[in-house]
Scaffold this motif. Sequence first.
Motif, PDB file in Angstrom:
ATOM      1  N   LEU A  57      -1.978 -10.497  -8.895  1.00  0.00           N
ATOM      2  CA  LEU A  57      -1.734  -9.181  -9.065  1.00  0.00           C
ATOM      3  C   LEU A  57      -0.616  -8.626  -8.279  1.00  0.00           C
ATOM      4  N   PRO A  58      -0.792  -9.001  -6.725  1.00  0.00           N
ATOM      5  CA  PRO A  58       0.180  -8.522  -5.670  1.00  0.00           C
ATOM      6  C   PRO A  58       1.732  -8.453  -6.250  1.00  0.00           C
ATOM      7  N   ARG A  59       1.924  -9.733  -7.140  1.00  0.00           N
ATOM      8  CA  ARG A  59       3.558  -9.872  -7.564  1.00  0.00           C
ATOM      9  C   ARG A  59       3.916  -8.558  -8.274  1.00  0.00           C
ATOM     10  N   LEU A  60       3.042  -7.744  -8.766  1.00  0.00           N
ATOM     11  CA  LEU A  60       3.379  -6.398  -9.345  1.00  0.00           C
ATOM     12  C   LEU A  60       4.040  -5.609  -8.477  1.00  0.00           C
ATOM     13  N   ASP A  61       3.367  -5.680  -6.979  1.00  0.00           N
ATOM     14  CA  ASP A  61       3.959  -4.880  -6.145  1.00  0.00           C
ATOM     15  C   ASP A  61       4.852  -5.611  -5.154  1.00  0.00           C
ATOM     16  N   GLY A  62       5.424  -6.974  -5.469  1.00  0.00           N
ATOM     17  CA  GLY A  62       6.306  -7.551  -4.410  1.00  0.00           C
ATOM     18  C   GLY A  62       5.641  -8.024  -3.377  1.00  0.00           C
ATOM     19  N   LEU A  63       4.326  -8.112  -3.409  1.00  0.00           N
ATOM     20  CA  LEU A  63       3.397  -8.510  -2.225  1.00  0.00           C
ATOM     21  C   LEU A  63       3.095  -9.872  -2.313  1.00  0.00           C
ATOM     22  N   PRO A  64       2.755 -10.624  -1.166  1.00  0.00           N
ATOM     23  CA  PRO A  64       2.330 -11.818  -1.088  1.00  0.00           C
ATOM     24  C   PRO A  64       0.948 -11.909  -1.678  1.00  0.00           C
ATOM     25  N   GLU A  65       0.366 -13.249  -2.312  1.00  0.00           N
ATOM     26  CA  GLU A  65      -1.082 -13.311  -2.763  1.00  0.00           C
ATOM     27  C   GLU A  65      -1.853 -13.154  -1.652  1.00  0.00           C
ATOM     28  N   SER A  66      -2.835 -12.405  -1.751  1.00  0.00           N
ATOM     29  CA  SER A  66      -3.939 -12.688  -0.895  1.00  0.00           C
ATOM     30  C   SER A  66      -5.038 -11.844  -1.387  1.00  0.00           C
ATOM     31  N   TRP A  67      -6.202 -12.198  -0.919  1.00  0.00           N
ATOM     32  CA  TRP A  67      -7.562 -11.437  -1.459  1.00  0.00           C
ATOM     33  C   TRP A  67      -7.287  -9.874  -1.241  1.00  0.00           C
ATOM     34  N   GLU A  68      -6.931  -9.399  -0.173  1.00  0.00           N
ATOM     35  CA  GLU A  68      -6.714  -7.973   0.217  1.00  0.00           C
ATOM     36  C   GLU A  68      -5.744  -7.041  -0.532  1.00  0.00           C
ATOM     37  N   ASN A  69      -4.700  -7.884  -0.902  1.00  0.00           N
ATOM     38  CA  ASN A  69      -3.522  -7.470  -1.520  1.00  0.00           C
ATOM     39  C   ASN A  69      -3.794  -7.416  -3.161  1.00  0.00           C
ATOM     40  N   SER A  70      -4.636  -8.454  -3.371  1.00  0.00           N
ATOM     41  CA  SER A  70      -4.919  -8.245  -4.788  1.00  0.00           C
ATOM     42  C   SER A  70      -6.071  -7.046  -4.972  1.00  0.00           C
ATOM     43  N   LYS A  71      -6.911  -6.750  -4.277  1.00  0.00           N
ATOM     44  CA  LYS A  71      -7.837  -5.871  -4.253  1.00  0.00           C
ATOM     45  C   LYS A  71      -7.239  -4.288  -4.156  1.00  0.00           C
ATOM     46  N   ALA A  72      -6.107  -4.342  -3.468  1.00  0.00           N
ATOM     47  CA  ALA A  72      -5.297  -3.222  -3.162  1.00  0.00           C
ATOM     48  C   ALA A  72      -4.529  -2.514  -4.528  1.00  0.00           C
ATOM     49  N   THR A  73      -3.886  -3.852  -4.907  1.00  0.00           N
ATOM     50  CA  THR A  73      -3.198  -3.617  -6.015  1.00  0.00           C
ATOM     51  C   THR A  73      -3.821  -3.367  -7.309  1.00  0.00           C
ATOM     52  N   LEU A  74      -5.054  -3.871  -7.463  1.00  0.00           N
ATOM     53  CA  LEU A  74      -5.841  -3.588  -8.699  1.00  0.00           C
ATOM     54  C   LEU A  74      -6.175  -2.248  -8.509  1.00  0.00           C
ATOM     55  N   LYS A  75      -6.635  -1.529  -7.251  1.00  0.00           N
ATOM     56  CA  LYS A  75      -7.097  -0.067  -7.026  1.00  0.00           C
ATOM     57  C   LYS A  75      -5.872   0.851  -7.410  1.00  0.00           C
ATOM     58  N   ARG A  76      -4.633   0.398  -6.936  1.00  0.00           N
ATOM     59  CA  ARG A  76      -3.364   1.388  -7.433  1.00  0.00           C
ATOM     60  C   ARG A  76      -3.029   1.254  -8.833  1.00  0.00           C
ATOM     61  N   ALA A  77      -3.212   0.243  -9.442  1.00  0.00           N
ATOM     62  CA  ALA A  77      -2.862  -0.028 -10.959  1.00  0.00           C
ATOM     63  C   ALA A  77      -3.967   0.781 -11.732  1.00  0.00           C
ATOM     64  N   PHE A  78      -5.255   0.609 -11.264  1.00  0.00           N
ATOM     65  CA  PHE A  78      -6.257   1.235 -12.032  1.00  0.00           C
ATOM     66  C   PHE A  78      -7.146   2.047 -11.193  1.00  0.00           C
ATOM     67  N   PRO A  79      -6.687   3.245 -10.668  1.00  0.00           N
ATOM     68  CA  PRO A  79      -7.463   3.817  -9.762  1.00  0.00           C
ATOM     69  C   PRO A  79      -8.917   4.258 -10.268  1.00  0.00           C
ATOM     70  N   THR A  80      -8.913   4.647 -11.638  1.00  0.00           N
ATOM     71  CA  THR A  80     -10.122   4.956 -12.316  1.00  0.00           C
ATOM     72  C   THR A  80     -10.380   3.838 -13.456  1.00  0.00           C
ATOM     73  N   CYS A  81     -11.348   3.034 -13.552  1.00  0.00           N
ATOM     74  CA  CYS A  81     -11.547   2.025 -14.346  1.00  0.00           C
ATOM     75  C   CYS A  81     -12.623   1.739 -14.705  1.00  0.00           C
TER      76      CYS A  81
END
Length: 308
Positions: free
Chosen positions: A133-157
Amino acid sequence: MGRQIASARDGRKYRDIGNGGASGTAPSRKLGTGTILQTDHAQLGIPPDPYLICTTPRSGSWLLCDGLAATGIAGTPGELLTEGSIDLRRNRWETEHSPQMTMTDYLNVVRRESITGNGVFGVKLFWADFLSLPRLDGLPESWENSKATLKRAFPTCRYIWLTRRDKARQAISLALAGQTDRWWNFIGPQPAQLARPAIARPTALTFNPVELLRLEQVLVDWDKQWCRLFAESGIDPLRIDYEDLSADYAATILRVLAWLDVTPTDAVAIQPPRMRRQSNGTNEEWLRRFHEWKATDRVAQLFSVQAL
């Protein structure tokens, strides 16, 4: 063994992926195991929060997604966050619009493609898709970046966890699909996003118990990683087991609709599933041989698997 991870997307080559609030103030309720906030979206005219189907390959994800899409009121959930899906839509966007597609741009595109008239939007997510998922934000893949990107992409889900209790059967299904390139069998037209060129495969099937054991362990690990994400993020997903979906398809679809709170369940007629069961005598033979091998082989005894 556990470090070599199988692909989390049906039809993709195996890859090493490493280690890995709805709004409102009404009281919460439980349907199945998912806790949600009680809000009558249809009565208030409020679009429901999007939902994610968190799953692993060969767990009945297309059976569930196609069943939800057929209702016409639950979006058309599909593989919209895979690397291939992102690259395809990004290339198209950059050709037609601008040289850079932001995460917001991408989410708007897939939402328009898969939303139903009542505002419901859902996406299927494999574990490898979460990690990329971090690729959507132009970030390197990592556990924390994935969690953060998921939260930004779907703040209420809302979250659905689709799993399969029998990991041995799931591993065999995954191995056979990989060898035959037969990942699904629809009655009638298949979803457009599944269209792709056929891949030549050898006609002879190879029973490899060591590979089956590796896949079984991988599938268990992916479920554990989903559970870790849910626990760390305070998510209480609705759990759907493939065995229950397969045994009572209509009731399971109605259960999800009720949990999504999109319409009174008695107003929906659930059509028979369009997907044909793919398991056959080969699956049963391999299962018997796999259990026999695990019962006698020392390596299998050292790496026993316990499903969640």
